[in-house]
Scaffold this motif. Sequence first.
Motif, short mmCIF file in Angstrom:
data_model
loop_
_atom_site.label_atom_id
_atom_site.label_comp_id
_atom_site.label_asym_id
_atom_site.label_seq_id
_atom_site.Cartn_x
_atom_site.Cartn_y
_atom_site.Cartn_z
N ALA A 67 41.30 51.78 41.61
CA ALA A 67 40.93 52.03 40.21
C ALA A 67 40.06 53.52 40.19
O ALA A 67 40.52 54.28 39.25
CB ALA A 67 40.28 50.96 39.47
N HIS A 102 44.03 44.25 37.10
CA HIS A 102 44.54 45.73 36.79
C HIS A 102 44.42 45.83 35.16
O HIS A 102 43.96 46.65 34.40
CB HIS A 102 46.02 46.39 37.34
N VAL A 150 39.76 46.88 42.84
CA VAL A 150 39.87 47.65 41.52
C VAL A 150 38.70 47.24 40.68
O VAL A 150 38.48 46.19 40.22
CB VAL A 150 41.30 46.85 40.87
#
Length: 481
Positions: A91, A55, A38
């Motif tokens: 992501a 995140h 991510v």
Amino acid sequence: MTVNEDLFTNWKNREEIAESMIPIIGRLHRERDVTVLVHSRSLVNKSVVSILKIHRFARQIAGEELSVTETLPFLQALTELDLGPSQIDIALLAENYRADSRGLSVAEFTAEAVAGATGPDKLERAGARDVVLYGFGRIGRLVARLLIEKAGSGNGLRLRAIVVRGGGGQDLVKRASLLRRDSIHGQFRGTITVDEANSTIVANGNAIKVIYADDPSAVDYTEYGISDAILIDNTGKWRDREGLSKHLRPGIGKVVLTAPGKGDVPNIVHGVNHDTIKPDEQILSCASCTTNAIVPPLKAMADEYGVLRGHVETVHSFTNDQNLLDNFHKAERRGRSAPLNMVITETGAASAVAKALPDLKAKITGSSIRVPVPDVSIAILNLQLARETTREEVLDYLREVSLTSSLKRQIDFITAPDAVSSDFIGSRHASIVDAGATKVEGDNAILYLWYDNEFGYSCQVVRVVQYISGVEYPTFPAPVA
């Protein structure tokens, strides 16, 4: 339902989703040698809370928080593909999908975005490459942690041995204890046992032979079943080609130095000039932690704005080559107590720029101040640019570089207004641009670059070793050049 109850329910839902992601991430890593990212941060072996925090960190660089509800469908789509060894940033998959207007399903979009990791184009899983650590100090032990961590798939790099001078009674137990516990970087993630009868440390199932030798010429690595290994010298005792050539013993194929190389030894900064390494080059250097911190953003600025000249001032944590208390030292000032003083000293980082960026004609000067913190440093890069710009333009550009460019594993970006040095302990980037401290006026730009001079640098070393061993896998979606 009250606002508080609604917030807590949302959190529990996200926890449940993150928990469901863990086995998928683990299987992709173990069975297919796929590392899920991510924004360049690995999710392998991360806890539920760590996955959620990674995140959430997206808001620092992308402007808004990324939800696991957005990324989970892309992770699930990956399990349906015949993937080869690779790194896949879910992501970026989610962000690129939002910007795509073709009406594709998540599965269709994902298959297209990672096409280079599937079908006839995918890499085949390679056998493990042996690695030897010569020396087991601050950098050596962190590199060992990284190598053990990355051995989870059973492919790639395999730490076979460390070479140290004998330290007397309980030597093996003490070295294992230093690997197990670190005052700065915390506990080792896993289990460590000691087999004194066989002079072996077993870390997460990796059997690491401890070889005692006072000189490289005393070791025949083939006696330990080691073949064509990459030896990482983290002692810094030998820095030129003649000295480092002593390591080219039976069983050793290449030598990597974790200090600036001298003479014709190539100084490599991963992300900037690692692709210049010749296939037959047996000896190379990973330069210094400060060189790795300043060269990637310097290249980024030179590519976009041009750089006429510059100066770097590093405020550097104290290191083992300084005295704990005042005592004799062959270098000026370094004999004074490291934890009690700021100490002006020299840095070779500025002069090393020329080796990593030979096309940069700008003169870069540098100096350093050691300060009483045990880890994390900051480089203040003062540049005269070839054209005028604005602070907003520079920050937008560097944010984008940290997200999508080929330097995204080297350059991180943070907007937190109260960030301090300890916040960057454990950062895997070579440097982190502090947006709040950045100053730009006309053709003058001053960048404040944090870097974990121990762990971030160790990550750069491992990236170089992965590259020369042929196990540095491609990243998808492909970064912008």
